[in-house]
Write a protein that holds these residues in place. Sequence first.
Motif, mmCIF file in Angstrom:
data_model
loop_
_atom_site.group_PDB
_atom_site.id
_atom_site.type_symbol
_atom_site.label_atom_id
_atom_site.label_comp_id
_atom_site.label_asym_id
_atom_site.label_seq_id
_atom_site.Cartn_x
_atom_site.Cartn_y
_atom_site.Cartn_z
ATOM 1 N N LYS A 180 20.300 -4.056 -20.336
ATOM 2 C CA LYS A 180 19.080 -3.740 -21.090
ATOM 3 C C LYS A 180 19.393 -2.596 -22.053
ATOM 4 O O LYS A 180 20.261 -1.751 -21.762
ATOM 5 C CB LYS A 180 17.996 -3.305 -20.108
ATOM 6 N N CYS A 181 18.699 -2.567 -23.181
ATOM 7 C CA CYS A 181 18.899 -1.477 -24.133
ATOM 8 C C CYS A 181 17.627 -1.274 -24.932
ATOM 9 O O CYS A 181 16.655 -2.022 -24.768
ATOM 10 C CB CYS A 181 20.079 -1.801 -25.042
ATOM 11 N N ALA A 182 17.648 -0.251 -25.801
ATOM 12 C CA ALA A 182 16.443 0.080 -26.566
ATOM 13 C C ALA A 182 16.670 0.071 -28.070
ATOM 14 O O ALA A 182 15.702 0.170 -28.825
ATOM 15 C CB ALA A 182 15.915 1.455 -26.146
ATOM 16 N N THR A 183 17.931 0.007 -28.501
ATOM 17 C CA THR A 183 18.193 0.024 -29.948
ATOM 18 C C THR A 183 19.175 -1.102 -30.313
ATOM 19 O O THR A 183 19.934 -1.578 -29.452
ATOM 20 C CB THR A 183 18.817 1.368 -30.405
ATOM 21 N N ILE A 184 19.181 -1.436 -31.598
ATOM 22 C CA ILE A 184 20.123 -2.459 -32.068
ATOM 23 C C ILE A 184 21.556 -1.953 -31.859
ATOM 24 O O ILE A 184 22.449 -2.707 -31.487
ATOM 25 C CB ILE A 184 19.891 -2.762 -33.564
ATOM 26 N N ALA A 185 21.786 -0.650 -32.098
ATOM 27 C CA ALA A 185 23.136 -0.101 -31.913
ATOM 28 C C ALA A 185 23.572 -0.236 -30.448
ATOM 29 O O ALA A 185 24.724 -0.573 -30.167
ATOM 30 C CB ALA A 185 23.181 1.359 -32.354
ATOM 31 N N GLU A 186 22.646 0.034 -29.512
ATOM 32 C CA GLU A 186 23.004 -0.142 -28.094
ATOM 33 C C GLU A 186 23.307 -1.614 -27.810
ATOM 34 O O GLU A 186 24.249 -1.929 -27.067
ATOM 35 C CB GLU A 186 21.853 0.343 -27.192
ATOM 36 N N ALA A 187 22.516 -2.517 -28.396
ATOM 37 C CA ALA A 187 22.770 -3.953 -28.181
ATOM 38 C C ALA A 187 24.152 -4.324 -28.720
ATOM 39 O O ALA A 187 24.911 -5.066 -28.077
ATOM 40 C CB ALA A 187 21.686 -4.785 -28.859
#
Length: 376
Positions: free
Chosen positions: A72-79
């Motif tokens: 799971k993530c919260a930003t496009i960069a984390e994805a």
Amino acid sequence: MTAKYIMSDYAIADTSNLLSPSLIIFRELVEQNIDQMIRVAGDASRLRPHCKTHKMEAVTKIALARGITKHKCATIAEAEMLATAGVRNIFLAYNLVGPNIARAVALLKKHPDLMLAVTSDATQPLQALSAAALAGNVTVEVLLDVDSGMGRTGIKPGDAAVKLYQTIGSLPGVMQGGLHLYDGQNHQSSLGERTEAVNAVWQLGASFRDELVAAGCEVPRIVAGGTPSFPIFADIDDSAIELSPGTVVLHDAGYGESYPDLKFKPAAVLLTRIVSKPGENRLCLDLGNKAVASDPAAGNRVRFPDLPDARELMHNEEHLVIETDRACDFEVGDALLAIPIHVCPTSALHADVYVVRQGEVEDIWDVTARNRKLTI
Ligand SMILES: Cc1ncc(COP(=O)(O)O)c(C=O)c1O
């Protein structure tokens, strides 16, 4: 209450060449925390940990090697960081609006074998996502963001929520991915009170799921829980549940002190040095609020395992002034370890971290997704 720390957990043979302020990851503790997270969940397949705490490819790979395939993530960069680390099942738990819609489609085009899910709680951005996905010839799963009582994002269960979920099913380019049931409001220190509150959230989510299924919808998953609540969701026997703690992997002094029932250890610790002794009982450290998160209240941002009596007096961008009866035992230049109260925004302040194993610095890891944009 200040937790007791086992100093041997944080032994480093030689700190003389380590920069300060810096963040140090104790690899064995990260591995122990991940193993403990799996034990609490019952099985790696029940987990979907949130990477916002560490934002590091190297930590993601440790989780992948232990069989944790959903993230799971919260930003496009984390994805993008997760995808580059090898994750093929990513839930970006954020309502996409504006140019982030096109970025999500670009991520799927870059990684065609990726399962990407996002959240939504409003029709217009959902329609925009559908149009962009259709034009890009990709499919995005959409989890309905349910407001579990936190009041941050999400829609309350009810007719409008059913209608919105049906809209996900009827639009091209998107498909029904289930429910997002995050309960960040459940931070009761008492395990009994927390259990009662989490079970009430679950009742809300489960009966809404039943309503959706009765209306002919697919609800393949319910993503639930943060660090304080995931052990309680883990006790619920429902195959749709995916547990999404984040902090747990690095843990911090804030959660450690608030939730004595959680058996995790802070694994990310700051190295700081004394830069001045500005008065009797005072030490000034190079640990300003550009090196440790300042979202906890002033006066309560770090713990010093070696100086449990330290009181934080002043916190500026590059300075932290503390008061301690033991100031006379220290010289300017001495190093101290400090455990952040809130690790997630602290790790985001560091471009990279030292990695210690068996008391030696063995590596340096990038905090890859601290940047808002990687390549997409
Ligand atoms: C949507 C969402 N899921 C999961 C988490 C992880 O929670 P925790 O930090 O308590 O582990 C967070 C934390 O902010 C969150 O916002």
